[in-house]
Design an enzyme around this catalytic site. Structure first.
Site, PDB file in Angstrom:
ATOM      1  N   GLY A  15       0.773  -1.232   0.000  1.00 55.11           N
ATOM      2  CA  GLY A  15       0.000   0.000   0.000  1.00 55.11           C
ATOM      3  C   GLY A  15       0.806   1.285   0.000  1.00 55.11           C
ATOM      4  O   GLY A  15       0.329   2.332   0.427  1.00 55.11           O
ATOM      5  N   ASN A  72       1.589   2.952  -2.632  1.00 55.03           N
ATOM      6  CA  ASN A  72       0.919   3.879  -3.565  1.00 55.03           C
ATOM      7  C   ASN A  72      -0.315   4.491  -2.901  1.00 55.03           C
ATOM      8  O   ASN A  72      -0.605   5.666  -3.073  1.00 55.03           O
ATOM      9  CB  ASN A  72       0.527   3.150  -4.849  1.00 55.03           C
ATOM     10  CG  ASN A  72       1.698   3.042  -5.812  1.00 55.03           C
ATOM     11  OD1 ASN A  72       2.083   4.019  -6.421  1.00 55.03           O
ATOM     12  ND2 ASN A  72       2.274   1.866  -5.905  1.00 55.03           N
ATOM     13  N   ILE A  85      -9.889  -7.221 -13.155  1.00 55.34           N
ATOM     14  CA  ILE A  85     -11.156  -6.510 -12.981  1.00 55.34           C
ATOM     15  C   ILE A  85     -12.204  -7.177 -13.874  1.00 55.34           C
ATOM     16  O   ILE A  85     -11.975  -7.357 -15.070  1.00 55.34           O
ATOM     17  CB  ILE A  85     -10.999  -5.022 -13.358  1.00 55.34           C
ATOM     18  CG1 ILE A  85      -9.941  -4.372 -12.471  1.00 55.34           C
ATOM     19  CG2 ILE A  85     -12.327  -4.286 -13.264  1.00 55.34           C
ATOM     20  CD1 ILE A  85     -10.260  -4.409 -10.985  1.00 55.34           C
ATOM     21  N   ASN A 139      -5.050   2.665 -13.459  1.00 50.76           N
ATOM     22  CA  ASN A 139      -4.093   1.697 -12.911  1.00 50.76           C
ATOM     23  C   ASN A 139      -2.712   2.296 -12.971  1.00 50.76           C
ATOM     24  O   ASN A 139      -2.380   3.060 -13.891  1.00 50.76           O
ATOM     25  CB  ASN A 139      -4.146   0.410 -13.754  1.00 50.76           C
ATOM     26  CG  ASN A 139      -3.166  -0.653 -13.258  1.00 50.76           C
ATOM     27  OD1 ASN A 139      -3.131  -0.961 -12.083  1.00 50.76           O
ATOM     28  ND2 ASN A 139      -2.348  -1.170 -14.168  1.00 50.76           N
ATOM     29  N   HIS A 165       1.177   1.225 -13.413  1.00 52.09           N
ATOM     30  CA  HIS A 165       2.005   0.078 -13.800  1.00 52.09           C
ATOM     31  C   HIS A 165       3.468   0.501 -13.712  1.00 52.09           C
ATOM     32  O   HIS A 165       3.823   1.577 -14.221  1.00 52.09           O
ATOM     33  CB  HIS A 165       1.662  -0.406 -15.218  1.00 52.09           C
ATOM     34  CG  HIS A 165       2.447  -1.605 -15.634  1.00 52.09           C
ATOM     35  ND1 HIS A 165       2.172  -2.875 -15.167  1.00 52.09           N
ATOM     36  CD2 HIS A 165       3.549  -1.716 -16.413  1.00 52.09           C
ATOM     37  CE1 HIS A 165       3.063  -3.718 -15.673  1.00 52.09           C
ATOM     38  NE2 HIS A 165       3.904  -3.048 -16.423  1.00 52.09           N
TER      39      HIS A 165
END
Ligand code: GRF
Length: 197
Positions: free
Chosen positions: A12, A14, A94, A108, A110
């Site tokens: 976590g 981010n 998803i 998202n 990446h």
């Protein structure tokens, strides 16, 4: 005020970058409504609780079939009437129904410069192992909209990071997170919340 949900599977960092940016005013017009993880042990859930944000855990493992999970997952997400879903190190595919229902409302992060080192099998350290194996001198991170593919949606922001001599995958991952992911993910959310995308 943009209602945001964050999906996580791991440490976590981010998510923490997003929470810090909201607190420091680098993200405005956003309310983090919920953090959802498929991994009960994800420290990201602790980070959410420490911030008084609802933390929900639901995993495909808790359901008979993937279809059962996909239905329950979409129902749960719908409860929060989200304007934006942020995948921050989320390792569950998803469901198609969610991609369609939340078209252009799922982003998202990446850890590479898409279209390099992305797609099926490229996640976490594997991305950096591939970059080092290829010998690229520059890598980085990408924030993109989620569409029906894997890491294939329209690109919103990218930030480059230098690969250094003697980099290990772990050292490179850390530098990409610090110098790129934790910068462009909060920035992309703020841009979306303020009509700049
Ligand atoms: C990391 O590999 C990061 O590069 C990617 O997701 C993984 C988990 O990050 N975006 P986090 O610490 O859970 O945000």
């Amino acid at each position: 005020m943009l209602r945001v949900g964050v999906m996580v599977s791991g440490g976590g960092t981010n998510l923490q970058a997003i929470l810090d940016a909201v607190e420091e005013g680098r993200i405005t017009n956003v309310e983090i409504e919920v953090v959802i993880s498929n991994n009960p042990g994800a420290y990201a859930l602790e980070r959410a609780k420490n911030h008084g944000i609802e933390a929900v855990c639901m995993s495909p493992k808790d359901y008979e079939t993937r279809d059962d999970f996909n239905r329950a997952f979409l129902e749960k997400v719908d409860e929060y009437h989200l304007d934006l879903i942020v995948l921050a190190g989320f390792l569950v595919k998803i469901p198609e129904a969610m991609v369609e229902k939340y078209e252009h409302r799922i982003i998202n992060i990446h850890p590479s410069l898409i279209p390099s080192f992305c797609g099926v099998g490229y996640y976490g350290l594997k991305v950096h192992e591939a970059a080092l194996a290829r010998g690229v001198k520059v890598t980085g991170a990408t924030v993109h909209y989620v569409d029906g593919g894997m890491d294939t949606g329209p690109i919103i922001l990218q930030k480059a990071v230098e690969v250094q001599e003697n980099d290990t995958p772990e050292l490179l991952q850390r530098r990409v997170m610090e110098q790129a992911e934790w910068v462009i993910l909060p920035k992309a959310i703020d841009m979306i919340a303020n009509g700049m995308v």
